[in-house]
Design a protein around this motif. Structure first.
Motif, PDB file in Angstrom:
ATOM      1  N   GLU A 423      27.640 -10.673   8.585  1.00  0.00           N
ATOM      2  CA  GLU A 423      27.417  -9.877  10.094  1.00  0.00           C
ATOM      3  C   GLU A 423      27.634  -8.481  10.157  1.00  0.00           C
ATOM      4  O   GLU A 423      28.752  -8.041  11.423  1.00  0.00           O
ATOM      5  CB  GLU A 423      28.902 -11.250  10.411  1.00  0.00           C
ATOM      6  N   GLU A 424      26.810  -8.357  10.092  1.00  0.00           N
ATOM      7  CA  GLU A 424      26.949  -6.519   9.945  1.00  0.00           C
ATOM      8  C   GLU A 424      26.452  -5.829  11.745  1.00  0.00           C
ATOM      9  O   GLU A 424      26.933  -5.144  11.326  1.00  0.00           O
ATOM     10  CB  GLU A 424      25.464  -5.796   9.792  1.00  0.00           C
ATOM     11  N   ASN A 425      25.914  -7.023  12.311  1.00  0.00           N
ATOM     12  CA  ASN A 425      26.175  -6.787  14.171  1.00  0.00           C
ATOM     13  C   ASN A 425      27.542  -6.386  14.591  1.00  0.00           C
ATOM     14  O   ASN A 425      27.695  -6.053  15.748  1.00  0.00           O
ATOM     15  CB  ASN A 425      25.220  -7.943  14.656  1.00  0.00           C
ATOM     16  N   TYR A 426      28.607  -6.939  13.725  1.00  0.00           N
ATOM     17  CA  TYR A 426      30.194  -6.851  14.656  1.00  0.00           C
ATOM     18  C   TYR A 426      30.885  -6.347  13.792  1.00  0.00           C
ATOM     19  O   TYR A 426      32.364  -6.635  14.051  1.00  0.00           O
ATOM     20  CB  TYR A 426      30.080  -9.165  14.446  1.00  0.00           C
ATOM     21  N   SER A 427      30.218  -5.914  12.299  1.00  0.00           N
ATOM     22  CA  SER A 427      31.947  -5.216  11.828  1.00  0.00           C
ATOM     23  C   SER A 427      30.780  -3.327  11.816  1.00  0.00           C
ATOM     24  O   SER A 427      29.830  -3.267  11.094  1.00  0.00           O
ATOM     25  CB  SER A 427      32.034  -5.810  10.330  1.00  0.00           C
ATOM     26  N   GLU A 428      31.643  -1.955  11.968  1.00  0.00           N
ATOM     27  CA  GLU A 428      31.144  -1.279  11.422  1.00  0.00           C
ATOM     28  C   GLU A 428      31.358  -1.076   9.608  1.00  0.00           C
ATOM     29  O   GLU A 428      30.547  -0.810   9.612  1.00  0.00           O
ATOM     30  CB  GLU A 428      31.727   0.098  12.329  1.00  0.00           C
ATOM     31  N   VAL A 429      32.350  -1.868   9.199  1.00  0.00           N
ATOM     32  CA  VAL A 429      32.532  -1.804   7.801  1.00  0.00           C
ATOM     33  C   VAL A 429      31.771  -2.054   7.512  1.00  0.00           C
ATOM     34  O   VAL A 429      30.789  -1.862   6.297  1.00  0.00           O
ATOM     35  CB  VAL A 429      33.878  -2.471   8.122  1.00  0.00           C
ATOM     36  N   GLY A 430      31.077  -3.316   7.766  1.00  0.00           N
ATOM     37  CA  GLY A 430      30.103  -3.810   7.100  1.00  0.00           C
ATOM     38  C   GLY A 430      29.190  -3.169   7.394  1.00  0.00           C
ATOM     39  O   GLY A 430      27.934  -3.116   6.484  1.00  0.00           O
ATOM     40  N   ARG A 431      28.246  -2.450   8.406  1.00  0.00           N
ATOM     41  CA  ARG A 431      26.918  -1.456   8.161  1.00  0.00           C
ATOM     42  C   ARG A 431      26.895  -0.838   7.263  1.00  0.00           C
ATOM     43  O   ARG A 431      26.404  -0.399   6.641  1.00  0.00           O
ATOM     44  CB  ARG A 431      27.233  -1.091   9.544  1.00  0.00           C
ATOM     45  N   GLU A 432      28.738   0.352   7.127  1.00  0.00           N
ATOM     46  CA  GLU A 432      29.068   0.798   6.324  1.00  0.00           C
ATOM     47  C   GLU A 432      28.385   0.896   4.836  1.00  0.00           C
ATOM     48  O   GLU A 432      28.116   0.890   4.168  1.00  0.00           O
ATOM     49  CB  GLU A 432      29.592   1.780   6.507  1.00  0.00           C
TER      50      GLU A 432
END
Length: 466
Positions: A423-432
């Motif tokens: 869920e990259e759109n909901y998590s800054e950690v996920g985007r990183e």
């Protein structure tokens, strides 16, 4: 062949009798054969059919079947770690030791320049007697090798119990975020004492092999493991030659993905399916098996899990949580047999790979699918260090949270890890994590990077002959 009259090398490969070791030896064989060098590969006889389709250069790579002698206590016909549970591995090592005379006769006939080996600690003395150089091929993580060697050196110099040293990275270790949890230290403490009666202990086998070989070779590249190379060299006491990332080759049998998996995966959007494969040797306890599956269910994503039946059960079906099949029907499959993992990972519907972090499997997850993210559940050996390297140092994946003392994960921790990367759109950690994974994938897929490492390795092997 006289090395004085040719730069081409003839190398014998003699890996430990486990597919997790045999396959990395075969991958590096393909890389060396691509450059024109000849490989004689010693492999248990009945295992040959399982690996020969990964031989990309049959003109240069020749398999030599080894008959594995029977040892009292081993099941009749057992050849590799895939044939027996882990308590039998020591007996399998004894069987490997009893192939020494057959190996000697083959070496006398083939007259290679170099032997690559790992668990067969007696190879250096045997090869030296025959005028052959030896290379210890470290198929396990370079970070792990340095960490454990640093702890062992500190144990000798400071008289501090090994199990206490394991809980903190050794002095001058390059990264304080890579360390063991309490439940993981027990595995490495136990490994130091494993042996059969008066037989040589497992850790002593590895130590003797490293001490008596002419050189060590390790998977890895300076761009990823660079800070750990000097530390490992200093603590192991041997120069460390890197072979690069050693991206696994695809099999040559030409078979496509089975229709049942094509039909299942094509029913979902691109990058939405969780694939879970924990390797051929990982067997979970029943409660952990169920927590894993319930974590997939809780995530809400479709999934395909290739797992072995848990301890105490004969089939996958009898181990499933109550009512599970009905609740996930149409979006979740648990498969108990062999599966075409490389082709599954390549499928565009797969967006998350839950892995035990064996090196080959981890590399497949990183390079075969540009949208696939890593969720890691390591269990033993280098899997732990592979996971910490990717999750803690490179921040290119996420490790499932577990209990410090018991090592247990929950359905909630499995679900949390999956959602973090999906869920990259909901998590800054996920985007990183996604961004870092993409950068790492680009580095690993750079053909110039891989080729330059193999060229450098070949030069150093040739220097070894002079």
């Amino acid at each position: 062949m006289d090395p004085a009259h040719s730069s081409d090398l003839h190398i014998v490969m003699f890996p430990w009798f486990g597919l997790g070791h045999i396959m990395p030896f075969l991958h590096i064989s393909n890389k060396l054969a691509r450059k024109g060098h000849r490989i004689s590969f010693f492999v248990p006889a009945k295992t040959l059919s399982k690996i020969q389709h990964f031989n990309r250069f049959p003109r240069l790579i020749t398999f030599f079947p080894i008959t594995v002698p029977h040892v009292d206590g081993l099941p009749v016909g057992a050849e590799t770690t895939s044939d027996v549970p882990s308590p039998f591995y020591l007996l399998l090592m004894t069987a490997m030791d009893r192939t020494e005379r057959d190996v000697e006769l083959l070496l006398l006939e083939l007259k290679p320049h170099i032997v690559f080996f790992d668990v067969a600690y007696w190879i250096p003395k045997l090869a030296c007697k025959l005028g052959i150089k030896t290379v210890y091929f470290l198929v396990l993580n370079l970070v792990m090798a340095g960490y454990l060697s640093g702890c062992e050196r500190a144990e000798q110099e400071m008289s501090i119990p090994f199990e206490k040293l394991l809980l903190q990275p050794p002095s001058s270790f390059p990264d304080s975020s890579i360390k063991l949890h309490l439940h993981e230290t027990r595995f490495f403490v136990r490994r130091k004492t494993l042996g059969l009666g008066n037989d040589i202990k497992l850790d002593d086998r590895l130590r003797i092999g490293r001490a008596e070989c002419d050189a060590l070779v390790s998977k890895g590249c300076k761009e990823i493991e660079g800070p750990f190379v000097e530390f490992a060299e200093r603590n192991i006491g041997k120069p460390m030659l890197l072979v690069g990332p050693v991206i696994p080759e695809s099999p040559t049998n030409g078979l496509g993905l089975e229709d049942k998996w094509v039909n299942f995966l094509c029913g979902f959007e691109a990058g939405s399916v969780i694939y879970c494969g924990l390797g051929s040797e990982t067997v979970l306890k029943k409660d952990q098996f169920q927590e894993l599956l319930l974590g997939f269910e809780l995530s809400g994503y479709p999934f395909l899990a290739a797992l072995k039946p848990p301890f105490g059960t004969e089939t996958i079906e009898e181990a499933l949580p109550e009512g599970f099949e009905g609740r996930v029907k149409g979006r979740g499959v648990v498969h108990g047999g062999w599966i075409q993992q490389q082709l599954i990972l390549k499928h565009p519907s797969v967006g998350c790979y839950v892995t035990h972090c064996g090196y080959g499997s981890m590399m497949e997850g990183l390079v075969l699918n540009e949208s696939c993210q890593l969720v890691m559940i390591p269990f033993a050996n280098d899997q732990i260090y592979n996971a910490r390297l990717i999750a803690n140092r490179l921040k290119a994946g996420v490790e499932v949270e577990r209990g410090e003392e018991d090592g247990f994960f929950t359905r909630e921790s499995v679900c949390k890890a999956i959602r973090t990367v999906m869920e990259e759109n909901y998590s800054e950690v996920g985007r990183e994590i996604r961004a870092n994974c993409s950068k790492l994938r680009e580095l690993l897929l750079n053909k110039d990077t891989e080729s330059s490492y193999i060229d450098d390795l070949i030069k150093k092997l040739q220097d070894l002959m002079s």
